[in-house]
Design a protein around this motif. Structure first.
Motif, mmCIF file in Angstrom:
data_model
loop_
_atom_site.group_PDB
_atom_site.id
_atom_site.type_symbol
_atom_site.label_atom_id
_atom_site.label_comp_id
_atom_site.label_asym_id
_atom_site.label_seq_id
_atom_site.Cartn_x
_atom_site.Cartn_y
_atom_site.Cartn_z
ATOM 1 N N ASP B 114 -6.172 9.842 -1.071
ATOM 2 C CA ASP B 114 -5.347 8.701 -0.673
ATOM 3 C C ASP B 114 -5.382 7.578 -1.706
ATOM 4 O OD1 ASP B 114 -4.526 9.951 1.561
ATOM 5 O OD2 ASP B 114 -5.726 8.764 2.975
ATOM 6 N N ALA B 115 -4.214 6.981 -1.881
ATOM 7 C CA ALA B 115 -4.104 5.820 -2.764
ATOM 8 C C ALA B 115 -4.749 4.617 -2.074
ATOM 9 C CB ALA B 115 -2.634 5.532 -3.044
ATOM 10 N N GLU B 116 -4.960 3.574 -2.842
ATOM 11 C CA GLU B 116 -5.585 2.370 -2.274
ATOM 12 C C GLU B 116 -4.696 1.799 -1.163
ATOM 13 O OE1 GLU B 116 -7.288 -0.010 -5.401
ATOM 14 O OE2 GLU B 116 -7.025 -1.788 -4.142
ATOM 15 N N ASN B 117 -3.399 1.851 -1.392
ATOM 16 C CA ASN B 117 -2.431 1.428 -0.358
ATOM 17 C C ASN B 117 -1.300 2.432 -0.345
ATOM 18 O OD1 ASN B 117 -3.250 -1.424 0.564
ATOM 19 N ND2 ASN B 117 -3.423 -1.493 -1.658
ATOM 20 N N PRO B 118 -0.715 2.686 0.824
ATOM 21 C CA PRO B 118 0.381 3.656 0.852
ATOM 22 C C PRO B 118 1.632 3.145 0.136
ATOM 23 C CG PRO B 118 -0.112 2.824 3.075
ATOM 24 C CD PRO B 118 -1.040 2.141 2.133
ATOM 25 N N PHE B 119 2.508 4.077 -0.191
ATOM 26 C CA PHE B 119 3.824 3.719 -0.734
ATOM 27 C C PHE B 119 4.798 3.673 0.442
ATOM 28 C CE2 PHE B 119 7.991 4.377 -2.464
ATOM 29 C CZ PHE B 119 7.961 3.724 -3.682
ATOM 30 N N PHE B 120 5.452 2.541 0.621
ATOM 31 C CA PHE B 120 6.400 2.390 1.729
ATOM 32 C C PHE B 120 7.806 2.670 1.229
ATOM 33 C CE2 PHE B 120 2.757 -0.234 2.675
ATOM 34 C CZ PHE B 120 2.473 0.120 3.981
ATOM 35 N N LEU B 121 8.459 3.641 1.824
ATOM 36 C CA LEU B 121 9.837 3.925 1.416
ATOM 37 C C LEU B 121 10.768 2.928 2.094
ATOM 38 C CD1 LEU B 121 8.525 7.149 1.383
ATOM 39 C CD2 LEU B 121 10.670 7.241 0.174
ATOM 40 N N MET B 122 11.565 2.264 1.283
ATOM 41 C CA MET B 122 12.377 1.155 1.765
ATOM 42 C C MET B 122 13.835 1.360 1.355
ATOM 43 S SD MET B 122 9.840 -0.967 2.725
ATOM 44 C CE MET B 122 10.488 -2.615 2.642
ATOM 45 N N ARG B 123 14.699 0.629 2.004
ATOM 46 C CA ARG B 123 16.096 0.575 1.575
ATOM 47 C C ARG B 123 16.600 -0.836 1.848
ATOM 48 N NH1 ARG B 123 20.108 1.084 5.450
ATOM 49 N NH2 ARG B 123 19.350 1.392 7.570
ATOM 50 N N SER B 124 17.838 -1.070 1.513
ATOM 51 C CA SER B 124 18.346 -2.418 1.774
ATOM 52 C C SER B 124 19.786 -2.348 2.240
ATOM 53 C CB SER B 124 18.256 -3.269 0.511
ATOM 54 O OG SER B 124 19.133 -2.755 -0.458
#
Lengths: 416, 228
Positions: B114-124
């Motif tokens: 696991d990374a230190e913090n997750p990657f959040f998939l976002m859009r706009s």
């Protein structure tokens, strides 16, 4: 231009205010209602006191209503609040039923306003159950969650989900704070108000008065942390960092200033521990300030050469934003919203230990030019990103987006 | 000749609810999502977001690889990607997936850590609005550029690339409809690399090019004459 907007234009520029006006134009005259649980105290009330008048100046028919409840209701919602932030809370059927009953009573009182509203923003869990009383509602309803709900206590979250899943959208401060839900999850970070007592420019005499009041030597460097006396803010770690840095020679002074802890038994314990650790050092200024000491806090942040926010756990960290706004480099704990606001060597440093904080304090004190450059970056960053006007723009954009549906591109010129 | 319409825009940022805890996870999620706005968000929308522009890593994937996976090599490989060189966001996504796969194939580490913090998939969602400002000549546009909102710079320079038939910015498209001299300015603007710049820097560079090609008539210090 109206008076308040004129004042903001002096800070952020006419361009930004012009953009707000254009975004607000299609919303002109719309009935927008914000609902929370208190008129005074807390970040939500603070922000609504500022946002509502600006909404009105932009032509929206914006109002702010507060739900009322009794001691049991607030006991329940306090538990919900803690549970959203991960505390294991046992609420029980009786309290849940009471929560719903109080929401039903508020519905009866607020129904004439809410049933006619074009847009309703419900802040936090307290009024969240109002929605169920408006199955045939006219307007769009969004739930604005101000707390870090990334790891909620599941039984409580499952209960709350029943109430919040039906909203047209939910709004969180950071992606990391959001819980997956059925509705779209908008992200709107908080902001600071550049014209509030906590952030407005202060006359030099007022800053000097605060310096004299607390016996701070103007000739020696000052580091400062403003926060509650709470273990997650790591005041003991700040003292350790100060002691390590000072041992290398700089004649440092440390200010640890925080709000009252009268209603927080653990806060009192932490304060006593910090007092004991600071007892033999006259250069540690431990200040317990009243809740309305905004101008004093403002002055202390301006007196400091470096602002520290060495939290071990943090929400967004608006004290960091306030310090950056005052052009101070910030040494912040590598957690929560501090990670978004502080970039190493650009406007401060992220650290993971008292030793790391001490190292960065020493670095900054021996690179005065870097400190100035980082301070400039810090202020520019807040102007662009974390002032109230940006917050307002995102609320307007959110309203347009939710009213227009879920398309990726919304062209206002095509009519509204 | 048609006048140049100044359009402005603002973003609403939306969390998709999807997050990747490690490299393998990110790879798998990118393969599943087919929403082009997610790639656009992570490569371009940073310019308009209330985030610090990472001075070293220009897209969110590279920044995450560096700050949260602590994988400098991967961060460098992802950072060099220039999204404007891909004709679609789908192609860009494929390239990112390839880089992740190649990196995992190189081995020497556990891609499930696991990374230190997750990657959040976002859009706009982008909200576009007409400022009602119209500029009649390239010189007038040149004088206006320094006064343009950053939202307008984003719309006419960044967003235009996914909107115009040529895949170029609105300024160049408009200037190409004028004479040869103005077309050269259009070419110069089209060859600008916006990827390593903030919107403020893009605006400054645009202004500089207008002054360079059109002289004092496009100098922002000259008073605006005929806007309507």
């Amino acid at each position: 231009m109206t008076k308040k907007l004129e004042k903001y234009a002096e800070v952020v520029g006419e361009n930004i205010i012009g953009q707000l006006r254009q975004l607000a134009e299609p919303l002109r005259g719309m009935r927008v209602v914000h609902i929370n649980s208190t008129r005074e105290g807390g970040g939500v009330a603070e922000i609504l006191h500022r946002l509502i008048p600006l909404n009105k100046e932009l032509g929206l028919n914006a109002t702010w209503e507060v739900i009322t409840g009794d001691a049991d209701f607030y006991q329940c919602t306090k538990k919900m609040h803690n549970a959203l932030q991960g505390d294991s809370e046992d609420i029980g059927e009786k309290l849940y039923a009471h929560y719903e009953r109080i929401n039903a009573q508020n519905h009866e009182r607020l129904s004439p306003i809410l049933s006619q509203a074009d847009f309703v923003v419900i802040h936090d869990p307290q009024p969240a159950a109002l929605l169920q009383h408006y199955p045939e509602r006219k307007g769009k309803w969004v739930w604005r969650c101000h707390v870090d709900a990334s790891r909620p206590h599941r039984p409580v979250w499952r209960y709350l989900q029943k109430h919040v899943n039906g909203y047209d959208a939910a709004v969180y401060s950071l992606p990391a704070f959001a819980q997956p839900m059925r509705n779209p999850l908008y992200i709107i970070p908080p902001s600071i108000d550049p014209l509030s007592d906590k952030n407005v420019p202060l006359p030099a005499e007022e800053i000097d008065t605060v310096r004299n009041t607390y016996d701070i030597d103007p000739e020696r460097p000052v580091i400062c942390q403003i926060s509650r006396f709470d273990r997650f803010k790591d005041p003991m770690g700040v003292i350790k960092a100060y002691q390590i840095a000072k041992a290398f020679g700089p004649p440092l002074q440390l200010i640890l200033a925080g709000g009252g802890a009268a209603d927080d038994p653990e806060g009192e314990t932490v304060f006593k521990e910090v007092q004991a650790a600071a007892a033999h050092d006259p250069d540690i200024h431990l200040l317990m300030l009243p809740p309305d000491a905004h101008r004093t806090i403002n002055a202390l942040q301006r007196i400091a050469d470096i602002v520290v926010q060495k939290s071990l756990k943090e929400g967004f960290g608006l004290t960091v934003t306030e310090a950056l706004w005052k052009g101070k480099p910030v040494i912040g704990g590598n957690v929560g919203g501090i990670r978004i606001q502080v970039v190493n060597h650009t406007n401060g440093f992220l650290v993971n230990s008292p030793e790391g904080a001490a190292l960065r304090i020493r670095y900054l004190l021996s690179h005065a030019d870097r400190m100035v450059a980082m301070g400039k970056n810090a202020k520019a960053f807040v102007i662009e990103n974390y002032l109230l006007t940006r917050h307002l723009r995102e609320y307007l954009t959110l309203m347009l987006a939710v009213l227009k549906g879920s398309r990726d591109r919304i062209e206002l010129s095509s009519g509204f | 000749m048609e006048s140049f319409k100044i359009i402005d825009c603002a973003l609403s940022v939306i969390a998709t609810g999807e997050k990747a805890y490690n490299l393998r996870d990110l790879h798998d999620r990118l393969q599943r999502v087919d929403d082009q706005s997610i790639m656009f968000f992570h490569f371009w929308d940073g310019l308009l977001r209330p985030d610090f522009i990472d001075p070293e890593y220009q897209n969110d994937f590279a920044s995450w690889a560096y700050h949260d996976l602590h994988d400098r090599r991967l961060a460098e490989q992802l950072s060099i990607l220039n999204p404007s060189k891909f004709s679609t966001m789908r192609e860009l996504r494929e390239r990112v997936i390839q880089i992740l796969e190649d990196h995992m194939d190189e081995g020497g580490f556990d891609s499930r850590i696991d990374a230190e913090n997750p990657f959040f998939l976002m859009r706009s969602q982008i909200v576009i609005f007409d400022t009602q400002k119209r500029l009649e000549t390239p010189e007038e546009l040149g004088r206006f550029i320094p006064h343009m909102s950053l939202g307008s710079v984003f719309y006419h320079f960044i967003d235009a690339c996914r909107r115009t038939r040529s895949g170029h910015n609105d300024f160049s498209e408009w200037l190409w409809t004028w004479n040869e001299h103005h077309s050269q300015l259009g070419n110069a603007i089209a060859s600008m690399d916006p990827y390593f710049k903030s919107l403020l820097e893009i605006r400054e560079q645009l202004s500089g090019l207008f002054t360079k090609y059109l002289g004092p008539a496009a100098d922002p210090d000259n008073k605006l004459e005929s806007t309507k």
